[in-house]
Design a protein around this motif. Sequence first.
Motif, PDB file in Angstrom:
ATOM      1  N   ALA A  71      10.332  18.596   9.765  1.00 40.73           N
ATOM      2  CA  ALA A  71      10.707  18.066   8.452  1.00 40.73           C
ATOM      3  C   ALA A  71      11.900  17.129   8.620  1.00 40.73           C
ATOM      4  O   ALA A  71      13.005  17.567   8.925  1.00 40.73           O
ATOM      5  CB  ALA A  71      11.041  19.202   7.488  1.00 40.73           C
ATOM      6  N   LEU A  72      11.663  15.828   8.443  1.00 42.18           N
ATOM      7  CA  LEU A  72      12.740  14.851   8.614  1.00 42.18           C
ATOM      8  C   LEU A  72      13.597  14.761   7.357  1.00 42.18           C
ATOM      9  O   LEU A  72      13.075  14.779   6.244  1.00 42.18           O
ATOM     10  CB  LEU A  72      12.159  13.466   8.921  1.00 42.18           C
ATOM     11  CG  LEU A  72      11.471  13.293  10.271  1.00 42.18           C
ATOM     12  CD1 LEU A  72      11.012  11.847  10.431  1.00 42.18           C
ATOM     13  CD2 LEU A  72      12.393  13.682  11.411  1.00 42.18           C
ATOM     14  N   PRO A  73      14.906  14.616   7.511  1.00 46.05           N
ATOM     15  CA  PRO A  73      15.780  14.500   6.333  1.00 46.05           C
ATOM     16  C   PRO A  73      15.627  13.132   5.678  1.00 46.05           C
ATOM     17  O   PRO A  73      15.360  12.131   6.350  1.00 46.05           O
ATOM     18  CB  PRO A  73      17.181  14.673   6.919  1.00 46.05           C
ATOM     19  CG  PRO A  73      17.055  14.199   8.337  1.00 46.05           C
ATOM     20  CD  PRO A  73      15.672  14.591   8.771  1.00 46.05           C
ATOM     21  N   ALA A  74      15.812  13.086   4.371  1.00 43.33           N
ATOM     22  CA  ALA A  74      15.828  11.817   3.654  1.00 43.33           C
ATOM     23  C   ALA A  74      17.113  11.061   3.994  1.00 43.33           C
ATOM     24  O   ALA A  74      18.093  11.648   4.470  1.00 43.33           O
ATOM     25  CB  ALA A  74      15.744  12.066   2.151  1.00 43.33           C
ATOM     26  N   LEU A  75      17.125   9.759   3.726  1.00 39.66           N
ATOM     27  CA  LEU A  75      18.289   8.943   4.067  1.00 39.66           C
ATOM     28  C   LEU A  75      19.555   9.451   3.395  1.00 39.66           C
ATOM     29  O   LEU A  75      20.620   9.501   4.023  1.00 39.66           O
ATOM     30  CB  LEU A  75      18.025   7.481   3.663  1.00 39.66           C
ATOM     31  CG  LEU A  75      19.175   6.497   3.875  1.00 39.66           C
ATOM     32  CD1 LEU A  75      19.625   6.481   5.333  1.00 39.66           C
ATOM     33  CD2 LEU A  75      18.766   5.102   3.428  1.00 39.66           C
ATOM     34  N   HIS A  76      19.469   9.852   2.114  1.00 41.32           N
ATOM     35  CA  HIS A  76      20.688  10.275   1.417  1.00 41.32           C
ATOM     36  C   HIS A  76      21.217  11.620   1.922  1.00 41.32           C
ATOM     37  O   HIS A  76      22.320  12.015   1.594  1.00 41.32           O
ATOM     38  CB  HIS A  76      20.454  10.335  -0.104  1.00 41.32           C
ATOM     39  CG  HIS A  76      19.556  11.455  -0.539  1.00 41.32           C
ATOM     40  ND1 HIS A  76      18.182  11.311  -0.648  1.00 41.32           N
ATOM     41  CD2 HIS A  76      19.829  12.726  -0.901  1.00 41.32           C
ATOM     42  CE1 HIS A  76      17.658  12.459  -1.054  1.00 41.32           C
ATOM     43  NE2 HIS A  76      18.628  13.328  -1.209  1.00 41.32           N
ATOM     44  N   GLU A  77      20.430  12.324   2.770  1.00 47.91           N
ATOM     45  CA  GLU A  77      20.864  13.594   3.344  1.00 47.91           C
ATOM     46  C   GLU A  77      21.502  13.412   4.725  1.00 47.91           C
ATOM     47  O   GLU A  77      22.047  14.365   5.265  1.00 47.91           O
ATOM     48  CB  GLU A  77      19.670  14.543   3.468  1.00 47.91           C
ATOM     49  CG  GLU A  77      19.025  14.907   2.138  1.00 47.91           C
ATOM     50  CD  GLU A  77      17.718  15.665   2.320  1.00 47.91           C
ATOM     51  OE1 GLU A  77      17.286  16.315   1.356  1.00 47.91           O
ATOM     52  OE2 GLU A  77      17.132  15.595   3.421  1.00 47.91           O
ATOM     53  N   ARG A  78      21.426  12.220   5.275  1.00 48.38           N
ATOM     54  CA  ARG A  78      21.879  12.006   6.641  1.00 48.38           C
ATOM     55  C   ARG A  78      23.397  11.839   6.706  1.00 48.38           C
ATOM     56  O   ARG A  78      23.991  11.067   5.950  1.00 48.38           O
ATOM     57  CB  ARG A  78      21.197  10.776   7.244  1.00 48.38           C
ATOM     58  CG  ARG A  78      19.711  10.994   7.458  1.00 48.38           C
ATOM     59  CD  ARG A  78      19.039   9.780   8.044  1.00 48.38           C
ATOM     60  NE  ARG A  78      19.717   9.299   9.239  1.00 48.38           N
ATOM     61  CZ  ARG A  78      19.162   8.442  10.089  1.00 48.38           C
ATOM     62  NH1 ARG A  78      17.946   7.991   9.866  1.00 48.38           N
ATOM     63  NH2 ARG A  78      19.828   8.038  11.144  1.00 48.38           N
ATOM     64  N   ALA A  79      24.017  12.531   7.622  1.00 48.51           N
ATOM     65  CA  ALA A  79      25.472  12.466   7.769  1.00 48.51           C
ATOM     66  C   ALA A  79      25.925  11.117   8.318  1.00 48.51           C
ATOM     67  O   ALA A  79      27.067  10.712   8.102  1.00 48.51           O
ATOM     68  CB  ALA A  79      25.952  13.592   8.684  1.00 48.51           C
ATOM     69  N   ASP A  80      25.033  10.410   9.023  1.00 48.13           N
ATOM     70  CA  ASP A  80      25.420   9.149   9.669  1.00 48.13           C
ATOM     71  C   ASP A  80      25.026   7.928   8.851  1.00 48.13           C
ATOM     72  O   ASP A  80      24.974   6.826   9.374  1.00 48.13           O
ATOM     73  CB  ASP A  80      24.769   9.050  11.049  1.00 48.13           C
ATOM     74  CG  ASP A  80      23.256   8.859  10.962  1.00 48.13           C
ATOM     75  OD1 ASP A  80      22.659   9.278   9.945  1.00 48.13           O
ATOM     76  OD2 ASP A  80      22.673   8.306  11.910  1.00 48.13           O
ATOM     77  N   ARG A  81      24.755   8.095   7.550  1.00 44.40           N
ATOM     78  CA  ARG A  81      24.164   6.987   6.809  1.00 44.40           C
ATOM     79  C   ARG A  81      25.090   5.774   6.699  1.00 44.40           C
ATOM     80  O   ARG A  81      24.612   4.639   6.676  1.00 44.40           O
ATOM     81  CB  ARG A  81      23.676   7.429   5.435  1.00 44.40           C
ATOM     82  CG  ARG A  81      24.734   7.946   4.477  1.00 44.40           C
ATOM     83  CD  ARG A  81      24.066   8.463   3.201  1.00 44.40           C
ATOM     84  NE  ARG A  81      25.033   8.991   2.262  1.00 44.40           N
ATOM     85  CZ  ARG A  81      25.543  10.213   2.309  1.00 44.40           C
ATOM     86  NH1 ARG A  81      25.174  11.040   3.290  1.00 44.40           N
ATOM     87  NH2 ARG A  81      26.411  10.618   1.410  1.00 44.40           N
ATOM     88  N   ALA A 135      25.673   0.099   8.111  1.00 45.06           N
ATOM     89  CA  ALA A 135      26.431  -0.986   8.716  1.00 45.06           C
ATOM     90  C   ALA A 135      25.679  -1.603   9.889  1.00 45.06           C
ATOM     91  O   ALA A 135      25.634  -2.829  10.058  1.00 45.06           O
ATOM     92  CB  ALA A 135      27.796  -0.471   9.173  1.00 45.06           C
ATOM     93  N   ARG A 136      25.042  -0.756  10.681  1.00 44.91           N
ATOM     94  CA  ARG A 136      24.308  -1.243  11.852  1.00 44.91           C
ATOM     95  C   ARG A 136      23.074  -2.040  11.445  1.00 44.91           C
ATOM     96  O   ARG A 136      22.805  -3.122  11.982  1.00 44.91           O
ATOM     97  CB  ARG A 136      23.910  -0.041  12.708  1.00 44.91           C
ATOM     98  CG  ARG A 136      23.183  -0.387  13.999  1.00 44.91           C
ATOM     99  CD  ARG A 136      23.062   0.875  14.821  1.00 44.91           C
ATOM    100  NE  ARG A 136      22.194   0.721  15.955  1.00 44.91           N
ATOM    101  CZ  ARG A 136      21.905   1.699  16.803  1.00 44.91           C
ATOM    102  NH1 ARG A 136      22.438   2.893  16.605  1.00 44.91           N
ATOM    103  NH2 ARG A 136      21.099   1.504  17.821  1.00 44.91           N
TER     104      ARG A 136
END
Length: 628
Positions: free
Chosen positions: A482-492, A497-498
């Motif tokens: 189960a992949l996390p959604a973008l808004h759940e990612r700590a490195d967003r 920026a990248r």
Amino acid sequence: MSEASAPSTSIAQARDLFFAQGRDPAPWIAPHISRSWQRSRPVDPQCIDSTPMAPSLLNERREQAMRLLSCAQPELDGLAEHAVGNGCIVALSDASGLILEEIGSPDFLPKAQRVALQPGVEWSERHRGTNAIGTALAEREAVMVLGGEHYLAQNGRLGCAAAPIFSGRGELAGALDISGETARVNHHALGLVRMAAQQVEHRMLLAEASGHVLRFHARPALIGTAREGLMVIEGGRIVAANRVALDLFGRSWEGLLDLDAEEFLGAQWPRMEHKRSLLTLPGGRQIATVMERTGTANSGTGRSGARHAMAAAPIDNDDVVRPLLARAVRVLNEGVPVLVNGETGSGKEVFSRRLHAASRRSAGPFVAVDCASLPETLIEAELFGYEEGAFTGARRKGMPGRIREAHGGVLFLDEIAEIPLALQTRLLRVLEGRVVTPLGGGQGVAVDFDLVCATHAGLPALVEAGRFRADLMYRVAGFTVALPALHERADRRALIARLFLESGGAAKHLCLENDALERLAAYRWPGNVRELRSVLRALVALADPGDALTADALPAHLHDAAPVADFSEATASQPNAPLQTITRHAIDEALRACDHDVARAARRLGVHRSTVYRHLARQRPPTGNTKD
């Protein structure tokens, strides 16, 4: 070629000169429009056939353009976000100008159909005179055709921007088009279709490559993106290249293809495989290169495609994803199928390509099949292959099929929930017996591959609804990620920026100010990384070189987005409800609260209007009281 639209008075004068007086309109209109009008003289406005071809014939043409359709689908999805929000449509044509697919605003689709801008109708200059699709194909350049610049007066209310799509040998493969009312189409739309066409070409070249692929650019950071130069070497000769490569070498396709690879790379070029190195161009300029060997001919993107996808949407910096990948590798290496579950745009294919690259099958091909993008009539032939003469339009020598191409590697079935129920039984037999028999009979062929599938849907719910076989679900879901959604990612923040730099921000020396970055990081991103990338590309396209972009430069729906608590409240009221039910409930509640005003409801939910439109299309036809 001038991309600017001539003022309406100039167009009126040009039309009078050309159509009434038979004189040259060149001083009053852009050169590409003048040339197109001259080419369009044989078109008789009284003899225009606007009847779409029969569905069976259209399906045959779609099958002939199967590779184009598959590789263009992600760009169609991305452009649809822009089109729906601006009251436009997006169309994909083949090399003849025949429209294969169309998607976009429910408000404009009926208007488009009234002028036959729809699948099954050919929009070449030969059939409909000057128009963006036909003229882009004829000029072999991206063009904009606005209002009276169209040859046919009946198309005078249309505004269109289109870009041609080329194969790696310089042959026209098709065109991407954005069309709407004249005031809705501008240089932004032209820039978007240009970039989208480049993405499709990049994807097609990698999908068709066999032998060695040389990836290169003067800026090493762009290797692995759609802005890299690509050259395919087979049998020691250069057999394909993209337009970026031509620009870097200062060559045309005619001046580069079929030359001996040693002319550019030296006699030791085979030793460059899987190594980063510098290549010195004529004149002494140096570029960074990576040489990679593909899997087999037509076997998807192979390892080179995997690295492209990884660079396009990096996920390995996230502490949540890294252990998921490690466990999935251990499972897949034991022959257990892996099912990747996640929201649309969350990076399921990226994860799957990384899984292949880290697995025991990394030396073999990675064969990706997007089950959602293939018409139901074509998916069986695409998966299982066919013998010569199996059906009308079949290739003379038949086709092995994607399952056979995956032999020795990984077969990736994206959106597996979209496989028609009638084909699920046949797929199950292949997965159990590891023997595939092509359409039209013939000898069964043994296959050996590892299986990775992906879906955004809940397979158990589909099984319960009778839309997916339970025995097939158990076969493909040996281990679920189960992949996390973008808004759940700590490195967003770092990811945003990248991606901003990779989307052209670095090339234009742009700066993303902190308030803009924080606004982007705080947004829910229902379309995840795919939606984020589309927004960033639009920001870059609209910015002038050297600009510092603040929150004011962001799209309006990011400013007006409500707190994410809107969805949380819906979830709290139905804690045991499936995600789809919760989502439908939230959208219906927002529409009722906003008097069925789609734009207001979308802002209230913090989603794009296209999400609400898709919900309405699934539930019922658009009603007259739905406002935008």
